[in-house]
Scaffold this motif. Structure first.
Motif, PDB file in Angstrom:
ATOM      1  N   ASN A  68      85.034  10.886 -29.009  1.00  0.00           N
ATOM      2  CA  ASN A  68      85.529  11.751 -27.847  1.00  0.00           C
ATOM      3  C   ASN A  68      84.800  11.455 -26.581  1.00  0.00           C
ATOM      4  OD1 ASN A  68      82.962  12.727 -28.017  1.00  0.00           O
ATOM      5  ND2 ASN A  68      83.688  14.761 -28.451  1.00  0.00           N
ATOM      6  N   LEU A  70      82.032  11.259 -25.480  1.00  0.00           N
ATOM      7  CA  LEU A  70      80.832  11.605 -24.725  1.00  0.00           C
ATOM      8  C   LEU A  70      79.975  10.648 -24.290  1.00  0.00           C
ATOM      9  CD1 LEU A  70      79.732  14.539 -26.917  1.00  0.00           C
ATOM     10  CD2 LEU A  70      80.831  14.418 -24.578  1.00  0.00           C
ATOM     11  N   ARG A  96      89.916  14.902 -25.878  1.00  0.00           N
ATOM     12  CA  ARG A  96      88.609  15.899 -26.428  1.00  0.00           C
ATOM     13  C   ARG A  96      89.298  17.266 -26.789  1.00  0.00           C
ATOM     14  NH1 ARG A  96      84.702  14.572 -21.199  1.00  0.00           N
ATOM     15  NH2 ARG A  96      83.599  13.034 -22.044  1.00  0.00           N
ATOM     16  N   SER A  97      90.580  17.612 -26.234  1.00  0.00           N
ATOM     17  CA  SER A  97      91.132  18.845 -26.730  1.00  0.00           C
ATOM     18  C   SER A  97      91.693  18.577 -28.285  1.00  0.00           C
ATOM     19  CB  SER A  97      92.220  19.564 -25.794  1.00  0.00           C
ATOM     20  OG  SER A  97      93.068  18.490 -25.746  1.00  0.00           O
ATOM     21  N   PHE A 103      77.406  20.123 -32.800  1.00  0.00           N
ATOM     22  CA  PHE A 103      76.407  19.297 -32.817  1.00  0.00           C
ATOM     23  C   PHE A 103      75.248  19.605 -33.594  1.00  0.00           C
ATOM     24  CE2 PHE A 103      78.865  19.551 -28.870  1.00  0.00           C
ATOM     25  CZ  PHE A 103      78.677  18.188 -28.321  1.00  0.00           C
ATOM     26  N   PHE A 109      77.006  28.130 -25.765  1.00  0.00           N
ATOM     27  CA  PHE A 109      76.754  28.918 -24.441  1.00  0.00           C
ATOM     28  C   PHE A 109      75.885  30.011 -24.532  1.00  0.00           C
ATOM     29  CE2 PHE A 109      81.029  26.728 -24.064  1.00  0.00           C
ATOM     30  CZ  PHE A 109      80.503  25.347 -24.050  1.00  0.00           C
ATOM     31  N   HIS A 111      74.849  32.259 -22.437  1.00  0.00           N
ATOM     32  CA  HIS A 111      75.242  33.260 -21.637  1.00  0.00           C
ATOM     33  C   HIS A 111      76.649  34.002 -22.066  1.00  0.00           C
ATOM     34  CE1 HIS A 111      77.260  29.972 -20.302  1.00  0.00           C
ATOM     35  NE2 HIS A 111      78.031  30.884 -19.201  1.00  0.00           N
ATOM     36  N   ALA A 121      87.528  27.801 -24.169  1.00  0.00           N
ATOM     37  CA  ALA A 121      88.372  26.565 -23.902  1.00  0.00           C
ATOM     38  C   ALA A 121      89.897  26.905 -24.076  1.00  0.00           C
ATOM     39  CB  ALA A 121      87.993  25.554 -24.898  1.00  0.00           C
ATOM     40  N   VAL A 125      91.592  25.562 -21.080  1.00  0.00           N
ATOM     41  CA  VAL A 125      92.237  24.323 -21.238  1.00  0.00           C
ATOM     42  C   VAL A 125      93.547  24.600 -21.640  1.00  0.00           C
ATOM     43  CG1 VAL A 125      91.862  22.133 -22.443  1.00  0.00           C
ATOM     44  CG2 VAL A 125      89.903  23.598 -21.715  1.00  0.00           C
ATOM     45  N   ARG A 169      84.050  27.542 -32.617  1.00  0.00           N
ATOM     46  CA  ARG A 169      84.447  27.136 -31.262  1.00  0.00           C
ATOM     47  C   ARG A 169      85.193  26.010 -31.309  1.00  0.00           C
ATOM     48  NH1 ARG A 169      79.658  25.892 -27.022  1.00  0.00           N
ATOM     49  NH2 ARG A 169      79.494  24.187 -28.637  1.00  0.00           N
TER      50      ARG A 169
ATOM     51  N   GLU B 356      77.407  18.659 -22.582  1.00  0.00           N
ATOM     52  CA  GLU B 356      78.169  17.891 -23.751  1.00  0.00           C
ATOM     53  C   GLU B 356      79.168  18.633 -24.382  1.00  0.00           C
ATOM     54  OE1 GLU B 356      75.090  16.082 -25.922  1.00  0.00           O
ATOM     55  OE2 GLU B 356      75.216  14.219 -24.635  1.00  0.00           O
ATOM     56  N   SER B 357      78.525  20.054 -24.784  1.00  0.00           N
ATOM     57  CA  SER B 357      79.548  20.736 -25.456  1.00  0.00           C
ATOM     58  C   SER B 357      80.605  21.365 -24.741  1.00  0.00           C
ATOM     59  CB  SER B 357      78.914  21.780 -26.284  1.00  0.00           C
ATOM     60  OG  SER B 357      78.035  22.711 -25.361  1.00  0.00           O
ATOM     61  N   ALA B 358      80.227  21.388 -23.380  1.00  0.00           N
ATOM     62  CA  ALA B 358      81.411  21.861 -22.314  1.00  0.00           C
ATOM     63  C   ALA B 358      82.563  20.759 -22.453  1.00  0.00           C
ATOM     64  CB  ALA B 358      80.853  21.980 -21.063  1.00  0.00           C
ATOM     65  N   SER B 359      82.038  19.380 -22.261  1.00  0.00           N
ATOM     66  CA  SER B 359      83.235  18.534 -22.117  1.00  0.00           C
ATOM     67  C   SER B 359      83.737  18.448 -23.803  1.00  0.00           C
ATOM     68  CB  SER B 359      82.674  17.227 -21.859  1.00  0.00           C
ATOM     69  OG  SER B 359      81.558  17.047 -21.127  1.00  0.00           O
ATOM     70  N   ALA B 360      83.197  18.788 -24.675  1.00  0.00           N
ATOM     71  CA  ALA B 360      83.808  18.300 -26.071  1.00  0.00           C
ATOM     72  C   ALA B 360      84.666  19.459 -26.573  1.00  0.00           C
ATOM     73  CB  ALA B 360      82.456  18.353 -27.031  1.00  0.00           C
ATOM     74  N   VAL B 361      84.429  20.480 -25.933  1.00  0.00           N
ATOM     75  CA  VAL B 361      85.715  21.472 -26.068  1.00  0.00           C
ATOM     76  C   VAL B 361      86.832  21.242 -25.093  1.00  0.00           C
ATOM     77  CG1 VAL B 361      84.526  23.305 -27.143  1.00  0.00           C
ATOM     78  CG2 VAL B 361      84.600  23.478 -24.849  1.00  0.00           C
ATOM     79  N   GLY B 362      86.719  20.398 -24.213  1.00  0.00           N
ATOM     80  CA  GLY B 362      87.781  19.866 -23.381  1.00  0.00           C
ATOM     81  C   GLY B 362      87.855  20.256 -21.976  1.00  0.00           C
ATOM     82  N   LEU B 363      86.741  21.249 -21.526  1.00  0.00           N
ATOM     83  CA  LEU B 363      86.465  21.848 -20.140  1.00  0.00           C
ATOM     84  C   LEU B 363      86.430  20.436 -19.108  1.00  0.00           C
ATOM     85  CD1 LEU B 363      84.237  24.843 -20.688  1.00  0.00           C
ATOM     86  CD2 LEU B 363      86.441  24.702 -20.329  1.00  0.00           C
ATOM     87  N   SER B 364      87.149  20.614 -18.068  1.00  0.00           N
ATOM     88  CA  SER B 364      87.088  19.686 -16.889  1.00  0.00           C
ATOM     89  C   SER B 364      85.620  19.753 -16.185  1.00  0.00           C
ATOM     90  CB  SER B 364      88.123  19.949 -15.987  1.00  0.00           C
ATOM     91  OG  SER B 364      88.001  20.765 -15.371  1.00  0.00           O
ATOM     92  N   GLN B 367      85.581  23.024 -14.252  1.00  0.00           N
ATOM     93  CA  GLN B 367      85.523  24.342 -15.173  1.00  0.00           C
ATOM     94  C   GLN B 367      84.168  24.459 -15.935  1.00  0.00           C
ATOM     95  OE1 GLN B 367      88.913  23.273 -17.685  1.00  0.00           O
ATOM     96  NE2 GLN B 367      90.153  24.523 -16.879  1.00  0.00           N
ATOM     97  N   ARG B 370      81.867  25.812 -13.422  1.00  0.00           N
ATOM     98  CA  ARG B 370      82.052  27.047 -13.189  1.00  0.00           C
ATOM     99  C   ARG B 370      81.853  28.146 -14.325  1.00  0.00           C
ATOM    100  NH1 ARG B 370      88.223  28.830 -12.167  1.00  0.00           N
ATOM    101  NH2 ARG B 370      88.060  30.969 -12.449  1.00  0.00           N
ATOM    102  N   PHE B 371      82.089  27.933 -15.366  1.00  0.00           N
ATOM    103  CA  PHE B 371      81.936  28.691 -16.406  1.00  0.00           C
ATOM    104  C   PHE B 371      80.524  28.567 -17.264  1.00  0.00           C
ATOM    105  CE2 PHE B 371      86.699  28.074 -16.413  1.00  0.00           C
ATOM    106  CZ  PHE B 371      86.750  29.352 -15.525  1.00  0.00           C
ATOM    107  N   ILE B 372      80.081  27.636 -17.482  1.00  0.00           N
ATOM    108  CA  ILE B 372      78.805  27.282 -18.208  1.00  0.00           C
ATOM    109  C   ILE B 372      77.783  26.754 -17.376  1.00  0.00           C
ATOM    110  CG2 ILE B 372      78.090  25.625 -20.150  1.00  0.00           C
ATOM    111  CD1 ILE B 372      80.720  27.107 -20.675  1.00  0.00           C
TER     112      ILE B 372
END
Lengths: 262, 460
Positions: A68, A70, A96-97, A103, A109, A111, A121, A125, A169, B356-364, B367, B370-372
């Motif tokens: 994907n 990374l 990626r979507s 992991f 996340f 927060h 997402a 997304v 998630r 990494e996990s932000a990109s892995a779920v597809g966030l640009s 994004q 802004r969110f993470i």
């Protein structure tokens, strides 16, 4: 080791189709001067459950992280769902979507609540309305069996629960392929089981999975193919039965003897 | 399985109360005041204990004395009223022509009361004070509503305070009705149309793949040009307000104006600079690093002098940028550089797994920032951000040296008034200035601690 003895007929339920979803040919990757992945060729069909094992530093994680994007590869071709991975940002976003990833260290996340972790997402997304995204998230939190923890923050959950939220998630994006990067290595023995059970259920539902793990019980129960990697190369791949009972290369024999003999 | 360890507890011990030195008032006193003081077990600890006792006594004595002299100056010896309107004589000693004893030293409050308007508004004409009052009222109501947690739609009030309110305030303060060059109008309008069309067509892929990637940039530029055009229109309208020169603005009003503008502007600029400095693009990284290092490397006084003296020399004759505006821009650029480094610290504390996990779920990229990343990074460095805000608030005092009369400048000007000439006016002014600054800075500090606690309570 035996993640789920009750489910003896797991494999008979799972079908592999002829449709190719991942195609890797002659792929090479370097970290600086270090040649991490060397001439990797791998074809994954829809519905396959592949377990990748090997000693640490053998490039297992790097391989699935290349799928994907990374990590970037420098030579060769990776095609996911017939889309070739290159610098095109749009293609990467699309892939990626469609490819979910779990992991070793969960990477939730901190927060955001478990529910928000799952809805973020889909909302941003997939442009899903918040309400639909929440319904979807609750559906997957139920599948991983922690709907009651939806409003808690990651810091309030146990490791196993966090990892299951991480699986939910990833599932919320309704991916075609799931990648697991040592999903149980950071967990206590009791929690390993709850995470593996979730993964077995996923496999039963026909998810295409590539799992980097040392859970050999899981591999023999669920996988239809086991891949052994060392020094950045695929040394051996075979059905779990053949792989465990009749390993071909000396390197595999040594590895198996080291992880099973205690 | 036989075991050679055969101890088994026969009876279970019940829960017992903790020792007195652990709980309650005695516990608190023991743990916080006496636990180490009464440690006389060895020679060194005995000596240390005695020294500590002496130090404590001396500190209490010293601080008490200091506190007493301030209270004496501000309250006990102070002159509170000037019933006969004799101005400077009311605070003058016998030698200076007044009635007070020769060794008198106390605050002269009638002086402060008399200069009240000057201190709060500067030299804004009395009949125009309602305009400043309106701004004060808006500020108090708006900020109060945002801080008040039960308020409905605080987000919208916040947005109003950040966008519409500053424009209204500036129109009220300046009086608008600026004579703006037609060519400026036309060029802004044309540029806006151009960038808007470019953005529109490039986002729909009429102009080819290469330009499509820049569509966000075009849209951003056209948004800025559009806002600028709207501002030009708004400020060229005649609202029937008397114009007030920016050099007549002063006192608390001006301090708040400079500080709030600086605070509100430096945060987003700081975020952009910090992201730029950590960017993968070498040019962006280099530019941001150079900007930050340049502005951090020169003192604010230099910036202000340059803004007031140097920049007019370089501008073509006739082109005049307001002196206050120049100073404010200087302060914004200066504090943005500091803010950027604080925020960069926060960005570095975010583990790679989050990206990494932000990109892995597809966030640009935007994004995931802004969110993470930013919500976590800004929470981590909230103390540092507020620290920079407080520093900025106090640094506004420096503009007084280029002839802009914020609180410190106005106090200095006021205490030089011959009608009130006395040896205590400076001390009184500085005391009041100190109180004003302390109230605002302490308020910010407490509010930030409250927010920190709230955020950590929410996340745990």
């Amino acid at each position: 080791m035996n993640a789920s003895q009750a489910k003896t007929n797991v494999k008979s339920k799972m079908k592999v189709s002829d449709e190719v979803v991942i195609e890797i040919s002659n792929m090479n990757k370097w970290f600086g001067h270090f040649h991490v992945l060397r001439d990797i060729d791998l074809i994954v069909n829809k519905g396959e459950r592949i377990v990748i094992c090997g000693p640490s530093g053998s490039g297992k994680s790097t391989l699935i992280r290349c799928i994907n994007r990374l990590e970037e590869h420098q030579k060769g071709i990776i095609k996911v769902d017939d889309v070739e991975l290159n610098d095109d940002v749009k293609k990467i976003d699309k892939i990626r979507s469609e490819v979910g990833m779990v992991f070793q260290s969960f990477n939730l996340f901190p927060h955001l609540s478990a529910l928000e972790n799952c809805t973020l997402a889909p909302i941003w997304v997939r442009k899903m309305p918040k309400k639909d995204a929440e319904e979807l998230a609750m559906k997957y939190l139920e599948i991983v069996k922690i709907p009651e923890q939806a409003l808690k923050y990651p810091g309030q959950l146990s490791g196993g629960q966090q990892q299951r939220v991480a699986i939910a998630r990833a599932l919320c994006m309704e991916p075609k392929i799931m990648l697991f990067d040592e999903p149980t290595s950071a967990l206590d023995p009791e929690m390993i089981k709850e995470v593996l059970d979730t993964m077995i259920e996923l496999a039963e539902d026909g998810m295409t999975m590539i799992v980097v793990t040392h859970e050999m019980g899981f591999a023999s129960k669920v996988a239809n193919r086991v891949i052994f990697m060392d020094e950045g190369q695929i040394i051996e791949q075979n059905s779990p039965k053949e792989f465990f009972n009749n390993p071909k290369s000396d390197r595999t024999k040594l590895f198996l003897s080291q992880i099973i003999d205690h | 399985m036989e075991s050679k360890y055969s101890f088994v507890r026969k009876d279970i011990v019940n829960e017992q109360p903790p020792p007195l030195t652990q709980v309650g008032v005695t516990g608190w006193l023991w743990r916080n005041l006496f636990s180490s003081m009464s440690n006389f077990n060895s020679l060194t600890s005995s000596i240390l204990s005695i020294l500590m006792i002496l130090l404590t006594i001396w500190l209490v004595y010293f601080c008490g004395g200091l506190l007493y002299s301030v209270i004496d100056f501000a309250i006990i010896s102070a002159v509170w009223s000037d019933p006969d309107g004799i101005k400077r004589k009311v605070c003058a000693t016998v030698k200076q022509g007044g009635d007070l004893p020769a060794d008198w030293y106390g605050a002269c409050w009638p002086f402060i009361f008399a200069k009240k308007k000057f201190l709060i508004y500067g030299r804004i004409p009395t009949e125009e004070l309602w305009r400043a009052n309106l701004i004060y009222a808006g500020l108090v109501l708006g900020m109060g509503y945002i801080i008040w947690e039960k308020g409905q739609g605080r987000k919208w009030v916040g947005l109003f305070m950040l966008t519409v309110f500053p424009i209204i305030s500036l129109i009220l303060l300046t009086g608008a009705n600026f004579k703006i060059n037609n060519s400026l109008f036309i060029s802004t309008g044309v540029l806006f149309l151009l960038s808007f069309l470019l953005g529109y067509f490039s986002s729909r892929n009429f102009l080819g793949e290469v330009l499509e990637q820049f569509s966000i940039l075009f849209n951003f530029i056209s948004l800025i040009l559009f806002s600028f055009f709207v501002l030009l229109v708004l400020f060229s309208i005649d609202y029937g307000l008397e114009p007030i020169d920016t050099l007549d603005w002063g006192g608390l009003l001006l301090t708040l104006l400079i500080a709030i503008t600086g605070i509100v502007a430096s945060l987003p600029f700081g975020v952009l600079l910090a992201l730029g400095r950590r960017s993968n693009m070498p040019v962006a990284r280099l530019l941001c690093t150079m900007f930050i290092e340049f502005w951090r490397g020169i003192p604010l006084i230099t910036v202000l002098f340059a803004a007031s003296v140097l920049i007019p020399l370089f501008l073509p004759s006739g082109a005049d940028v307001d002196k206050l505006l120049r100073a404010v821009i200087g302060i914004i650029l200066f504090s943005s550089a500091y803010m950027a480094e604080v925020i960069r610290g926060g960005l570095q504390a975010i583990p790679r797994g989050q990206y990494e996990s932000a990109s892995a779920v597809g966030l640009s990229y935007s994004q995931s920032m802004r969110f993470i990343v930013l919500p976590q990074a800004l929470t981590h460095v909230l103390p540092g951000i507020v620290n920079t805000f407080i520093g900025l608030f106090k640094d506004t005092t420096l503009v007084s040296i280029i002839g802009i009369f914020e609180v410190m400048g106005i106090f200095r000007a006021a205490s030089q008034d011959a009608n009130w000439g006395s040896h205590v006016q400076h001390s009184t002014s500085y005391l009041v200035a100190a109180i004003v600054f302390f109230v605002f800075c302490f308020g910010m500090s407490r509010y930030s601690i409250y927010i920190e606690n709230k955020l950590s309570r929410d996340n745990k």
